[in-house]
Design an enzyme around this catalytic site. Structure first.
Site, PDB file in Angstrom:
ATOM      1  N   LYS A  36       0.834  -1.201   0.000  1.00  0.00           N
ATOM      2  CA  LYS A  36       0.000   0.000   0.000  1.00  0.00           C
ATOM      3  C   LYS A  36       0.872   1.255   0.000  1.00  0.00           C
ATOM      4  CE  LYS A  36      -2.703   2.649   3.327  1.00  0.00           C
ATOM      5  NZ  LYS A  36      -1.606   3.554   3.683  1.00  0.00           N
ATOM      6  N   ASN A  37       1.896   1.265   0.845  1.00  0.00           N
ATOM      7  CA  ASN A  37       2.672   2.498   0.985  1.00  0.00           C
ATOM      8  C   ASN A  37       3.552   2.789  -0.224  1.00  0.00           C
ATOM      9  OD1 ASN A  37       1.512   3.204   3.422  1.00  0.00           O
ATOM     10  ND2 ASN A  37       2.930   1.931   4.588  1.00  0.00           N
ATOM     11  N   ARG A  55      -0.061  14.977  12.167  1.00  0.00           N
ATOM     12  CA  ARG A  55       0.406  14.724  10.805  1.00  0.00           C
ATOM     13  C   ARG A  55       0.682  16.002  10.007  1.00  0.00           C
ATOM     14  NH1 ARG A  55      -2.435   9.305   8.563  1.00  0.00           N
ATOM     15  NH2 ARG A  55      -0.306   8.896   7.971  1.00  0.00           N
ATOM     16  N   PRO A  56       1.580  16.851  10.513  1.00  0.00           N
ATOM     17  CA  PRO A  56       1.916  18.067   9.770  1.00  0.00           C
ATOM     18  C   PRO A  56       2.664  17.738   8.468  1.00  0.00           C
ATOM     19  CG  PRO A  56       3.388  17.798  11.656  1.00  0.00           C
ATOM     20  CD  PRO A  56       2.372  16.690  11.737  1.00  0.00           C
ATOM     21  N   ARG A  70      -9.074   0.018   3.263  1.00  0.00           N
ATOM     22  CA  ARG A  70      -8.157   0.986   2.655  1.00  0.00           C
ATOM     23  C   ARG A  70      -6.788   0.361   2.415  1.00  0.00           C
ATOM     24  NH1 ARG A  70      -6.522   5.359   5.978  1.00  0.00           N
ATOM     25  NH2 ARG A  70      -5.043   5.447   4.289  1.00  0.00           N
ATOM     26  N   ASP A 114       3.567   1.130  11.843  1.00  0.00           N
ATOM     27  CA  ASP A 114       2.334   0.486  11.356  1.00  0.00           C
ATOM     28  C   ASP A 114       2.122  -0.920  11.915  1.00  0.00           C
ATOM     29  OD1 ASP A 114       1.772   2.691   9.923  1.00  0.00           O
ATOM     30  OD2 ASP A 114       1.432   1.650   8.042  1.00  0.00           O
TER      31      ASP A 114
HETATM   32  C1  UD1 Z   1       5.290   6.284   8.487  1.00  0.00           C
HETATM   33  C2  UD1 Z   1       6.617   5.623   8.877  1.00  0.00           C
HETATM   34  C3  UD1 Z   1       7.058   4.666   7.817  1.00  0.00           C
HETATM   35  C4  UD1 Z   1       5.963   3.685   7.509  1.00  0.00           C
HETATM   36  C5  UD1 Z   1       4.673   4.421   7.221  1.00  0.00           C
HETATM   37  C6  UD1 Z   1       3.561   3.449   7.082  1.00  0.00           C
HETATM   38  C7  UD1 Z   1       8.444   6.621  10.087  1.00  0.00           C
HETATM   39  C8  UD1 Z   1       9.402   7.731  10.144  1.00  0.00           C
HETATM   40  N1  UD1 Z   1       7.605   6.659   9.042  1.00  0.00           N
HETATM   41  O1  UD1 Z   1       5.472   7.012   7.288  1.00  0.00           O
HETATM   42  O2  UD1 Z   1       8.222   3.965   8.214  1.00  0.00           O
HETATM   43  O3  UD1 Z   1       6.305   2.887   6.413  1.00  0.00           O
HETATM   44  O4  UD1 Z   1       4.344   5.291   8.302  1.00  0.00           O
HETATM   45  O5  UD1 Z   1       2.351   4.111   6.959  1.00  0.00           O
HETATM   46  O6  UD1 Z   1       8.426   5.747  10.915  1.00  0.00           O
HETATM   47  N2  UD1 Z   1       6.128  14.671  10.081  1.00  0.00           N
HETATM   48  C9  UD1 Z   1       6.227  16.015  10.355  1.00  0.00           C
HETATM   49  N3  UD1 Z   1       6.267  16.882   9.295  1.00  0.00           N
HETATM   50  C10 UD1 Z   1       6.227  16.467   8.008  1.00  0.00           C
HETATM   51  C11 UD1 Z   1       6.111  15.094   7.741  1.00  0.00           C
HETATM   52  C12 UD1 Z   1       6.071  14.208   8.802  1.00  0.00           C
HETATM   53  O7  UD1 Z   1       6.276  16.427  11.514  1.00  0.00           O
HETATM   54  O8  UD1 Z   1       6.269  17.303   7.116  1.00  0.00           O
HETATM   55  C13 UD1 Z   1       6.054  13.706  11.193  1.00  0.00           C
HETATM   56  C14 UD1 Z   1       4.733  12.966  11.191  1.00  0.00           C
HETATM   57  O9  UD1 Z   1       3.703  13.691  11.842  1.00  0.00           O
HETATM   58  C15 UD1 Z   1       5.098  11.707  11.925  1.00  0.00           C
HETATM   59  C16 UD1 Z   1       6.524  11.447  11.432  1.00  0.00           C
HETATM   60  O10 UD1 Z   1       7.017  12.706  11.023  1.00  0.00           O
HETATM   61  O11 UD1 Z   1       5.115  11.916  13.314  1.00  0.00           O
HETATM   62  C17 UD1 Z   1       6.603  10.413  10.309  1.00  0.00           C
HETATM   63  O12 UD1 Z   1       6.095  10.955   9.132  1.00  0.00           O
HETATM   64  P1  UD1 Z   1       6.237  10.206   7.745  1.00  0.00           P
HETATM   65  O13 UD1 Z   1       7.451   9.336   7.733  1.00  0.00           O
HETATM   66  O14 UD1 Z   1       6.084  11.169   6.646  1.00  0.00           O
HETATM   67  O15 UD1 Z   1       4.949   9.325   7.815  1.00  0.00           O
HETATM   68  P2  UD1 Z   1       4.487   8.209   6.902  1.00  0.00           P
HETATM   69  O16 UD1 Z   1       4.736   8.494   5.483  1.00  0.00           O
HETATM   70  O17 UD1 Z   1       3.099   7.933   7.372  1.00  0.00           O
END
Ligand code: UD1
Length: 416
Positions: A22-23, A121-122, A396, A304
């Site tokens: 999915k990711n 989730r910023p 989803r 996850d």
């Molecule tokens: C996250 C996991 C990833 C996993 C995915 C599965 C981490 C770092 N990321 O990725 O390993 O494969 O879930 O759904 O473990 N953040 C900010 N500002 C930004 C972007 C992100 O503060 O602009 C924060 C998010 O709020 C969160 C963290 O950084 O606390 C991780 O964000 P990100 O890696 O982008 O999230 P996912 O893509 O969901």
């Protein structure tokens, strides 16, 4: 509203084939519009996130054909339309259209992305990075307008190795002028998969999978072709279920190397596993030993799988500790595990589990995707029947979950 009814206590045996990640697919589909004429994506999971993204590219003028897990996209007539909230609010990954449309047109209008409510989730890291590449960002209510007279490569130092930001920057940088360097980049396997897709179109990305990625901008991209990697979260979910109630349950079409953090935790618990490169056969031990789990960036224990792993902690003998460090609101499933009989003390993002307990079937609600997977696992081991609401979250991200579990012996019914 569809619901899942699960009668617990049935041993899982046989083979589950893992679908594409999915990711990965959620970034591949937006990435495809960077192609001038066509893209082909293989091993595409049939999940609602895939279909929601296909709706967006079709709205942008693509012609797509999604059959037998292959997605063929004709991108010849793509137009740069506003992505309204009726499209973007369905899934968080709609934010990848920011990078893709910036790369293609230097201009994007998109309403705030949706997705699971697991924290604030910023997207500041995405936006700061775009600004450093020459993008002017304005917000009109919930609408983001990103505009670049010139999109130029730059050296970007991420304050956190965000997966979303790393991918979004790659999508914009492949067609920017000059070289972009991403320092402190995310290293997840999905990043490599997406870089491979972009390189198949003619992009020049090196270093994906390491903390420094370099991207030389190019003028044309076309004929993208990729096979989506196996979904390590789906594989991990079934491995956890097998650790609890499996007897020679084989999880097939996975990549063991991508699951090393989970495998080492399951070994600590005492789970019997036969591990091959692309499959793992798992049998539940008589006694599960207590462990401590903390979610971390890759290659640490993935956030996850943190929730599904907590279903297993309810059955470990003694005290286990769990800590979520990536998202601040990823503990909403705990009250439902408690309702099923789990002994859990929750203190912010740290949970203490006292086990083993015998869970009992009851009515519960999936509040987000992985919370749903957790409740499915809990229901599989519980006594009696569990009714799970909020199934749209599970659909989803898990391709054919009821059918796959039914085929290995679970008593599971999807009620419309
Ligand atoms: C996250 C996991 C990833 C996993 C995915 C599965 C981490 C770092 N990321 O990725 O390993 O494969 O879930 O759904 O473990 N953040 C900010 N500002 C930004 C972007 C992100 O503060 O602009 C924060 C998010 O709020 C969160 C963290 O950084 O606390 C991780 O964000 P990100 O890696 O982008 O999230 P996912 O893509 O969901």
């Amino acid at each position: 509203m569809p619901k899942l009814l699960i009668e617990g206590g049935h041993t899982l045996s046989g083979v589950i084939n893992v679908s594409g990640a999915k990711n990965s697919v959620v970034a591949m589909i937006p990435a495809s519009i960077l192609c001038d004429t066509n893209a082909k994506i293989y091993n595409v999971p049939n999940i609602s996130d895939t279909n929601d993204l296909i709706d967006i590219i079709n709205m942008l003028g693509c012609k797509s054909n999604f059959t037998d897990n292959t997605l063929i996209i004709d991108t010849k007539n793509v137009k740069n339309e506003v992505i309204t909230s009726s499209y973007s609010s369905k899934l968080r990954a709609s934010y990848y259209f920011m990078g893709a449309l910036l790369g293609k047109y230097r201009h994007v209008e998109l309403y705030l992305p949706g997705g699971c409510q697991i924290g604030a989730r910023p997207i500041d890291i995405h936006l700061d990075s775009f600004e450093k590449m020459g993008v002017k960002i304005t917000k009109e209510g919930d609408k983001f307008i990103l505009d670049a007279k010139k999109l130029v490569g730059n050296e970007l130092n991420l304050r956190f190795p965000s997966v979303g930001a790393t991918i979004n920057i790659m999508l914009a940088a492949v067609k920017a002028t000059g070289k972009t360097t991403i320092n402190n980049a995310a290293k997840e396997p999905e990043i490599i998969n997406i870089a491979d897709f972009l390189n198949s179109m003619g992009a020049r990305i090196t270093g994906a999978g390491t903390s420094q990625i370099e991207i030389e901008g190019v003028d044309f991209l076309d004929n993208g072709k990729i096979s989506i990697i196996p979904d390590r979260i789906e594989a991990g979910t079934y491995l956890i279920a097998g650790s609890l109630i499996g007897k020679n349950l084989t999880i097939n079409n996975l990549c063991s190397a991508d699951l090393s953090a989970l495998i080492s935790k399951l070994r600590e618990v005492g789970v019997n596993m036969e591990i091959h490169e692309t499959s793992i056969t798992v049998t539940s031990p008589k006694v599960l030993l207590p462990i401590n789990v903390k979610t971390l960036v890759y290659p640490g224990f993935v956030t996850d799988l943190g929730q599904p792993m907590q279903a297993l902690l309810t059955k470990c003998k003694g005290i286990s500790l769990f800590e979520e460090t990536i998202y601040e609101n990823r503990m909403q499933h705990i009250k439902y595990l408690q309702k099923m009989g789990a002994k859990i003390e929750l203190n912010n993002n740290i949970a203490l589990f006292k086990g083993p307990v015998n869970l009992k079937g009851t009515n519960v609600t999936a509040t987000d995707l992985r919370a749903g997977a957790t409740l499915v696992i809990a229901a599989l081991i519980a006594k009696g029947t569990t009714k799970i609401d909020g199934i749209k979250h599970i659909l989803r991200g898990y391709d054919s979950l009821p059918r796959k579990l039914d085929s290995v012996g679970a008593k599971i019914t999807l009620v419309e």
